[in-house]
Design an enzyme around this catalytic site. Structure first.
Site, PDB file in Angstrom:
ATOM      1  N   LYS A 128       0.809  -1.219   0.000  1.00 26.35           N
ATOM      2  CA  LYS A 128       0.000   0.000   0.000  1.00 26.35           C
ATOM      3  C   LYS A 128       0.845   1.273   0.000  1.00 26.35           C
ATOM      4  N   GLY A 155       8.371  -2.557   3.748  1.00 28.01           N
ATOM      5  CA  GLY A 155       7.609  -2.631   4.992  1.00 28.01           C
ATOM      6  C   GLY A 155       8.177  -1.796   6.123  1.00 28.01           C
ATOM      7  N   LYS A 166      18.824   1.700  12.949  1.00 23.14           N
ATOM      8  CA  LYS A 166      20.263   1.364  13.041  1.00 23.14           C
ATOM      9  C   LYS A 166      21.110   2.491  12.462  1.00 23.14           C
ATOM     10  N   THR A 168       0.960  -8.575   6.329  1.00 21.30           N
ATOM     11  CA  THR A 168       0.630  -7.157   6.492  1.00 21.30           C
ATOM     12  C   THR A 168       1.251  -6.525   7.737  1.00 21.30           C
ATOM     13  N   ALA A 193      10.385   0.639  28.420  1.00 20.38           N
ATOM     14  CA  ALA A 193      11.846   0.470  28.262  1.00 20.38           C
ATOM     15  C   ALA A 193      12.144  -0.873  27.609  1.00 20.38           C
ATOM     16  N   GLU A 209      16.526   1.420  22.241  1.00 22.53           N
ATOM     17  CA  GLU A 209      17.309   1.848  21.071  1.00 22.53           C
ATOM     18  C   GLU A 209      17.127   3.346  20.797  1.00 22.53           C
ATOM     19  N   GLY A 239       4.987  -1.612  22.689  1.00 24.13           N
ATOM     20  CA  GLY A 239       4.698  -2.812  21.907  1.00 24.13           C
ATOM     21  C   GLY A 239       4.035  -2.459  20.585  1.00 24.13           C
ATOM     22  N   HIS A 297      13.861 -11.066  11.001  1.00 25.41           N
ATOM     23  CA  HIS A 297      14.428 -12.341  10.553  1.00 25.41           C
ATOM     24  C   HIS A 297      13.472 -13.502  10.812  1.00 25.41           C
ATOM     25  N   HIS A 341      42.601 -14.541  18.426  1.00 24.54           N
ATOM     26  CA  HIS A 341      42.981 -13.612  19.488  1.00 24.54           C
ATOM     27  C   HIS A 341      43.662 -12.400  18.865  1.00 24.54           C
TER      28      HIS A 341
HETATM   29  P1  FAD Z   1       6.034  -5.289   7.965  1.00 28.25           P
HETATM   30  O1  FAD Z   1       7.468  -5.039   7.826  1.00 28.25           O
HETATM   31  O2  FAD Z   1       5.274  -4.471   8.941  1.00 28.25           O
HETATM   32  O3  FAD Z   1       5.426  -5.094   6.516  1.00 28.25           O
HETATM   33  C1  FAD Z   1       4.069  -5.153   6.267  1.00 28.25           C
HETATM   34  C2  FAD Z   1       3.773  -4.380   5.002  1.00 28.25           C
HETATM   35  O4  FAD Z   1       2.443  -4.652   4.598  1.00 28.25           O
HETATM   36  C3  FAD Z   1       3.862  -2.868   5.175  1.00 28.25           C
HETATM   37  O5  FAD Z   1       4.682  -2.310   4.186  1.00 28.25           O
HETATM   38  C4  FAD Z   1       2.416  -2.399   5.009  1.00 28.25           C
HETATM   39  O6  FAD Z   1       2.311  -1.129   4.385  1.00 28.25           O
HETATM   40  C5  FAD Z   1       1.860  -3.469   4.103  1.00 28.25           C
HETATM   41  N1  FAD Z   1       0.419  -3.619   4.190  1.00 28.25           N
HETATM   42  C6  FAD Z   1      -0.347  -3.730   5.302  1.00 28.25           C
HETATM   43  N2  FAD Z   1      -1.635  -3.914   4.977  1.00 28.25           N
HETATM   44  C7  FAD Z   1      -1.677  -3.917   3.618  1.00 28.25           C
HETATM   45  C8  FAD Z   1      -2.718  -4.071   2.686  1.00 28.25           C
HETATM   46  N3  FAD Z   1      -3.982  -4.288   3.077  1.00 28.25           N
HETATM   47  N4  FAD Z   1      -2.428  -3.990   1.366  1.00 28.25           N
HETATM   48  C9  FAD Z   1      -1.152  -3.786   0.953  1.00 28.25           C
HETATM   49  N5  FAD Z   1      -0.123  -3.649   1.805  1.00 28.25           N
HETATM   50  C10 FAD Z   1      -0.385  -3.722   3.118  1.00 28.25           C
HETATM   51  N6  FAD Z   1      13.204  -6.329  13.821  1.00 28.25           N
HETATM   52  C11 FAD Z   1      14.412  -6.913  13.780  1.00 28.25           C
HETATM   53  O7  FAD Z   1      14.483  -8.127  13.566  1.00 28.25           O
HETATM   54  N7  FAD Z   1      15.568  -6.207  13.955  1.00 28.25           N
HETATM   55  C12 FAD Z   1      15.543  -4.871  14.198  1.00 28.25           C
HETATM   56  O8  FAD Z   1      16.593  -4.253  14.350  1.00 28.25           O
HETATM   57  C13 FAD Z   1      14.293  -4.217  14.263  1.00 28.25           C
HETATM   58  N8  FAD Z   1      14.216  -2.903  14.507  1.00 28.25           N
HETATM   59  C14 FAD Z   1      13.004  -2.288  14.538  1.00 28.25           C
HETATM   60  C15 FAD Z   1      12.952  -0.930  14.824  1.00 28.25           C
HETATM   61  C16 FAD Z   1      11.745  -0.279  14.877  1.00 28.25           C
HETATM   62  C17 FAD Z   1      11.703   1.196  15.173  1.00 28.25           C
HETATM   63  C18 FAD Z   1      10.540  -1.000  14.606  1.00 28.25           C
HETATM   64  C19 FAD Z   1       9.216  -0.304  14.617  1.00 28.25           C
HETATM   65  C20 FAD Z   1      10.578  -2.349  14.340  1.00 28.25           C
HETATM   66  C21 FAD Z   1      11.814  -3.015  14.308  1.00 28.25           C
HETATM   67  N9  FAD Z   1      11.901  -4.385  14.073  1.00 28.25           N
HETATM   68  C22 FAD Z   1      13.126  -4.993  14.050  1.00 28.25           C
HETATM   69  C23 FAD Z   1      10.704  -5.204  13.834  1.00 28.25           C
HETATM   70  C24 FAD Z   1      10.529  -5.452  12.318  1.00 28.25           C
HETATM   71  O9  FAD Z   1      10.430  -4.220  11.655  1.00 28.25           O
HETATM   72  C25 FAD Z   1       9.282  -6.278  12.077  1.00 28.25           C
HETATM   73  O10 FAD Z   1       9.322  -7.452  12.848  1.00 28.25           O
HETATM   74  C26 FAD Z   1       9.190  -6.661  10.607  1.00 28.25           C
HETATM   75  O11 FAD Z   1       9.156  -5.525   9.785  1.00 28.25           O
HETATM   76  C27 FAD Z   1       7.948  -7.513  10.355  1.00 28.25           C
HETATM   77  O12 FAD Z   1       7.905  -7.846   9.009  1.00 28.25           O
HETATM   78  P2  FAD Z   1       6.529  -8.165   8.284  1.00 28.25           P
HETATM   79  O13 FAD Z   1       6.900  -8.518   6.885  1.00 28.25           O
HETATM   80  O14 FAD Z   1       5.751  -9.125   9.077  1.00 28.25           O
HETATM   81  O15 FAD Z   1       5.695  -6.799   8.305  1.00 28.25           O
HETATM   82  P1  NAI Z   2       8.479  -4.229  23.667  1.00 26.00           P
HETATM   83  O1  NAI Z   2       7.461  -5.273  23.874  1.00 26.00           O
HETATM   84  O2  NAI Z   2       9.874  -4.598  23.401  1.00 26.00           O
HETATM   85  O3  NAI Z   2       8.515  -3.254  24.926  1.00 26.00           O
HETATM   86  C1  NAI Z   2       7.379  -2.610  25.409  1.00 26.00           C
HETATM   87  C2  NAI Z   2       7.636  -2.239  26.851  1.00 26.00           C
HETATM   88  O4  NAI Z   2       6.606  -1.377  27.262  1.00 26.00           O
HETATM   89  C3  NAI Z   2       7.645  -3.435  27.788  1.00 26.00           C
HETATM   90  O5  NAI Z   2       8.824  -3.402  28.554  1.00 26.00           O
HETATM   91  C4  NAI Z   2       6.388  -3.245  28.623  1.00 26.00           C
HETATM   92  O6  NAI Z   2       6.546  -3.715  29.949  1.00 26.00           O
HETATM   93  C5  NAI Z   2       6.216  -1.736  28.573  1.00 26.00           C
HETATM   94  N1  NAI Z   2       4.842  -1.266  28.747  1.00 26.00           N
HETATM   95  C6  NAI Z   2       3.728  -1.775  28.184  1.00 26.00           C
HETATM   96  N2  NAI Z   2       2.644  -1.056  28.559  1.00 26.00           N
HETATM   97  C7  NAI Z   2       3.095  -0.073  29.377  1.00 26.00           C
HETATM   98  C8  NAI Z   2       2.473   0.990  30.090  1.00 26.00           C
HETATM   99  N3  NAI Z   2       1.156   1.188  30.029  1.00 26.00           N
HETATM  100  N4  NAI Z   2       3.250   1.822  30.836  1.00 26.00           N
HETATM  101  C9  NAI Z   2       4.583   1.629  30.912  1.00 26.00           C
HETATM  102  N5  NAI Z   2       5.230   0.631  30.257  1.00 26.00           N
HETATM  103  C10 NAI Z   2       4.494  -0.198  29.491  1.00 26.00           C
HETATM  104  O7  NAI Z   2       7.867  -3.317  22.489  1.00 26.00           O
HETATM  105  P2  NAI Z   2       8.511  -2.136  21.669  1.00 26.00           P
HETATM  106  O8  NAI Z   2       9.768  -1.671  22.290  1.00 26.00           O
HETATM  107  O9  NAI Z   2       7.422  -1.155  21.430  1.00 26.00           O
HETATM  108  O10 NAI Z   2       8.860  -2.843  20.304  1.00 26.00           O
HETATM  109  C11 NAI Z   2       7.820  -3.464  19.527  1.00 26.00           C
HETATM  110  C12 NAI Z   2       8.337  -4.647  18.771  1.00 26.00           C
HETATM  111  O11 NAI Z   2       9.245  -4.243  17.761  1.00 26.00           O
HETATM  112  C13 NAI Z   2       9.063  -5.622  19.679  1.00 26.00           C
HETATM  113  O12 NAI Z   2       8.269  -6.766  19.777  1.00 26.00           O
HETATM  114  C14 NAI Z   2      10.340  -5.940  19.001  1.00 26.00           C
HETATM  115  O13 NAI Z   2      10.428  -7.291  18.749  1.00 26.00           O
HETATM  116  C15 NAI Z   2      10.308  -5.154  17.687  1.00 26.00           C
HETATM  117  N6  NAI Z   2      11.567  -4.431  17.600  1.00 26.00           N
HETATM  118  C16 NAI Z   2      12.718  -5.164  17.474  1.00 26.00           C
HETATM  119  C17 NAI Z   2      13.940  -4.538  17.464  1.00 26.00           C
HETATM  120  C18 NAI Z   2      15.160  -5.358  17.377  1.00 26.00           C
HETATM  121  O14 NAI Z   2      15.068  -6.534  17.047  1.00 26.00           O
HETATM  122  N7  NAI Z   2      16.331  -4.821  17.648  1.00 26.00           N
HETATM  123  C19 NAI Z   2      14.062  -3.083  17.568  1.00 26.00           C
HETATM  124  C20 NAI Z   2      12.799  -2.424  17.741  1.00 26.00           C
HETATM  125  C21 NAI Z   2      11.613  -3.089  17.733  1.00 26.00           C
END
Ligand code: FAD
Ligand code: NAI
Length: 467
Positions: A33, A39, A50, A143, A181, A187, A272, A322, A445
């Site tokens: 979309k 995504g 990053k 999605t 946190a 991050e 979350g 991943h 090392h």
């Molecule tokens: P998404 O990446 O969310 O992709 C879904 C796509 O579907 C989107 O582009 C959306 O526009 C599209 N879509 C939705 N509905 C429709 C529709 N009806 N029609 C057409 N298109 C549609 N994960 C890691 O492993 N390492 C990280 O370092 C990491 N860092 C993150 C940092 C942040 C700030 C955030 C928010 C997330 C991070 N994540 C990280 C999590 C990671 O981004 C997600 O787990 C991952 O993108 C999920 O992939 P996905 O393909 O399931 O969905």
């Molecule tokens: P998260 O689940 O990692 O952390 C949310 C935190 O908010 C938890 O510690 C929880 O206890 C707290 N929380 C929930 N409700 C609250 C409230 N009402 N008041 C105060 N604290 C509250 O979710 P986050 O950080 O939003 O990330 C979302 C997802 O994105 C994660 O599941 C993660 O897997 C993915 N992600 C992965 C990254 C990576 O792999 N490096 C980087 C960023 C996101």
């Protein structure tokens, strides 16, 4: 049917699924979309976060550790607009790369919102309102997810923001209040703390990154505190109010202590993410989301309609790029009649703070709860020559091995480059290595990886060589 497979969503789950389907000889279409592919991960997640983490880390080191290395810099400044611009360039290059891969693999890309008309037909509604219907023998829902929010913390995208806005702020906040946190809070909170913002974490649980091994949260807190951040654990946020150019956050102390009132200029809500199925018309395909918004799938990633699959953030399990990728490959190979396998226990978790945090397998808390007899072996980075050379002495590697068989059951690391180091632990565990096996293997090392070898030696009962 127009296609063998239609993939809805082009995140790491969707685009990888599409590529593998095409490689396996299936006529494949992908619907996205947004104007760019990739995504959440490529556009507003993994990659841009990053990029900012790396830039802010460079600045922090230049400001705080270069002098010790004997490098003096005068009149150093942050050009925040340039930092954001570079981040966007990285994103643009990366999303263009996905476009290239779609072309290379002859995948038809449809730009627009995909919604089910029936079990085999998907309508694509483009931004200009034009619609088109395509049919597929198989459909993969990928999605993804969106930031979660609560009525008590209404997101206005200006002062009360999610990670998406935090990746493109117009200025460095003076005081950023971070609710949650967890991974995003740790991050993006680190990014702004390194750039000089005061950062206050308000967290419901009793520690940072509470779902990871307990030692990691404690160690990470020490490191993030060094950036000047403050922490309010065991606090439940009751209200967040935009007051023009200020934000007021109120939270109740869940342990009966004093309630909290904080005023900042930005509030990042990172509590979350929730699966995203809005506008998908699931009901037209005979599907529905569960009470947490997830699409239910079986072990083959099939929904209740067997030729409709779902992968990534929109289904159960960790919300990680991943993990979504592995599921994308899994579904493509399943449709092709193969018998793929995913070992969910061995999907690593990484937090890209500095020091980085990485874990795979069971946490110590999980082993205790399961009653599994285990031995823990730890090795601190400060005992490592490589870490002293680079001044990255914070953190440790912890290995959990079965007390009787010595099989590695969990590895948890906080330290320099552990995001990369955890791969060795995944390989070891995939091949069911004993801690002693790793302890007997040569590790170059001086490298950070020696910390893993040493921790394995401790866990196996042999004892470390360098401590
Ligand atoms: P998404 O990446 O969310 O992709 C879904 C796509 O579907 C989107 O582009 C959306 O526009 C599209 N879509 C939705 N509905 C429709 C529709 N009806 N029609 C057409 N298109 C549609 N994960 C890691 O492993 N390492 C990280 O370092 C990491 N860092 C993150 C940092 C942040 C700030 C955030 C928010 C997330 C991070 N994540 C990280 C999590 C990671 O981004 C997600 O787990 C991952 O993108 C999920 O992939 P996905 O393909 O399931 O969905
Ligand atoms: P998260 O689940 O990692 O952390 C949310 C935190 O908010 C938890 O510690 C929880 O206890 C707290 N929380 C929930 N409700 C609250 C409230 N009402 N008041 C105060 N604290 C509250 O979710 P986050 O950080 O939003 O990330 C979302 C997802 O994105 C994660 O599941 C993660 O897997 C993915 N992600 C992965 C990254 C990576 O792999 N490096 C980087 C960023 C996101």
């Amino acid at each position: 049917m127009d296609f063998d497979v239609i993939v809805i969503g082009s995140g790491p789950g969707g685009y990888i699924a599409a590529i593998r389907c095409a490689q396996l000889g299936m006529k494949t279409a992908i619907i996205e979309k947004y104007p760019t592919l990739g995504g959440t991960c490529l556009n507003v997640g993994c990659i841009p976060s990053k990029a900012l983490l790396d830039s802010s880390e460079h600045y922090f080191n230049a400001a705080h550790t270069f002098a010790q290395h004997g490098i003096a810099i005068k009149d150093m400044q942050v050009d925040f607009a340039q930092m954001i611009k570079r981040k966007q360039e990285v994103v643009d290059q990366t999303t263009k790369g996905v476009e290239f891969l779609m072309n290379k693999n002859k995948i038809t890309v449809h730009q627009g919102v995909g919604s089910f008309v029936d079990k085999n037909t998907v309508k694509v509604t483009a931004a200009d309102g034009k619609t088109q219907q395509i049919t597929g023998k198989n459909i993969i829902i990928a999605t993804g997810s969106k930031p979660a929010s609560l009525p008590s913390m209404p997101i206005d995208k200006k002062r009360v923001i999610t990670s998406t806005e935090a990746l493109k702020l117009p200025e460095i906040p003076k005081h950023m209040i971070v609710i949650g946190a967890g991974v995003i809070g740790a991050e993006l909170g680190s990014v702004y703390a390194r750039l000089g913002a005061k950062v206050s974490f308000v967290e419901f649980a009793g520690a940072m990154i509470p779902t990871m091994d307990g030692t990691m949260g404690k160690e990470l807190q020490k490191a993030v505190r060094k950036l000047g951040a403050e922490f309010y654990f065991n606090h439940k946020v009751t209200s967040v109010e935009n007051k023009g150019d200020k934000v007021l956050v109120k939270a109740d102390n869940t342990k009966g202590g004093q309630n909290l009132e904080l005023e900042g200029d930005y509030c990042l809500v990172s509590i979350g993410r929730r699966p995203y199925t809005d506008g998908l018309g699931l009901e037209n395909a005979g599907l529905k989301a569960d009470e947490r918004g997830r699409i239910t799938v079986n072990d083959h990633m099939q929904t209740e309609v067997p030729h409709i699959y779902a992968i990534g953030d929109v289904i159960r399990g960790a919300m990680l790029a991943h993990k979504a990728e592995e599921e994308g490959v899994f579904v493509a190979e399943t449709i092709a009649g193969q018998h793929p396998h995913i070992n969910y226990l061995l999907i690593p978790n990484v937090v890209y703070t500095w020091p980085e945090v990485a874990g795979v397998g069971y946490t110590e808390e999980e082993l205790k709860a399961k009653g599994t007899p285990y031995r823990a072996g730890s090795f601190p980075f400060k005992a490592l020559g490589r870490a002293r050379a680079s001044m990255d002495t914070d953190g440790l590697v912890k290995v959990l091995a079965h007390a009787e068989t010595d099989e590695i059951l969990g590895v948890h690391m906080i330290g320099p480059r552990t995001a990369d180091m955890i791969a060795e632990a995944v390989v070891a565990m995939e091949f069911r290595a004993a801690a002693e096996d790793i302890g007997m293997m040569s590790h170059a090392h001086p490298t950070y990886t020696e910390a893993f070898k040493e921790a394995c030696l401790v866990a196996s009962g042999k004892g470390a060589l360098n401590i």
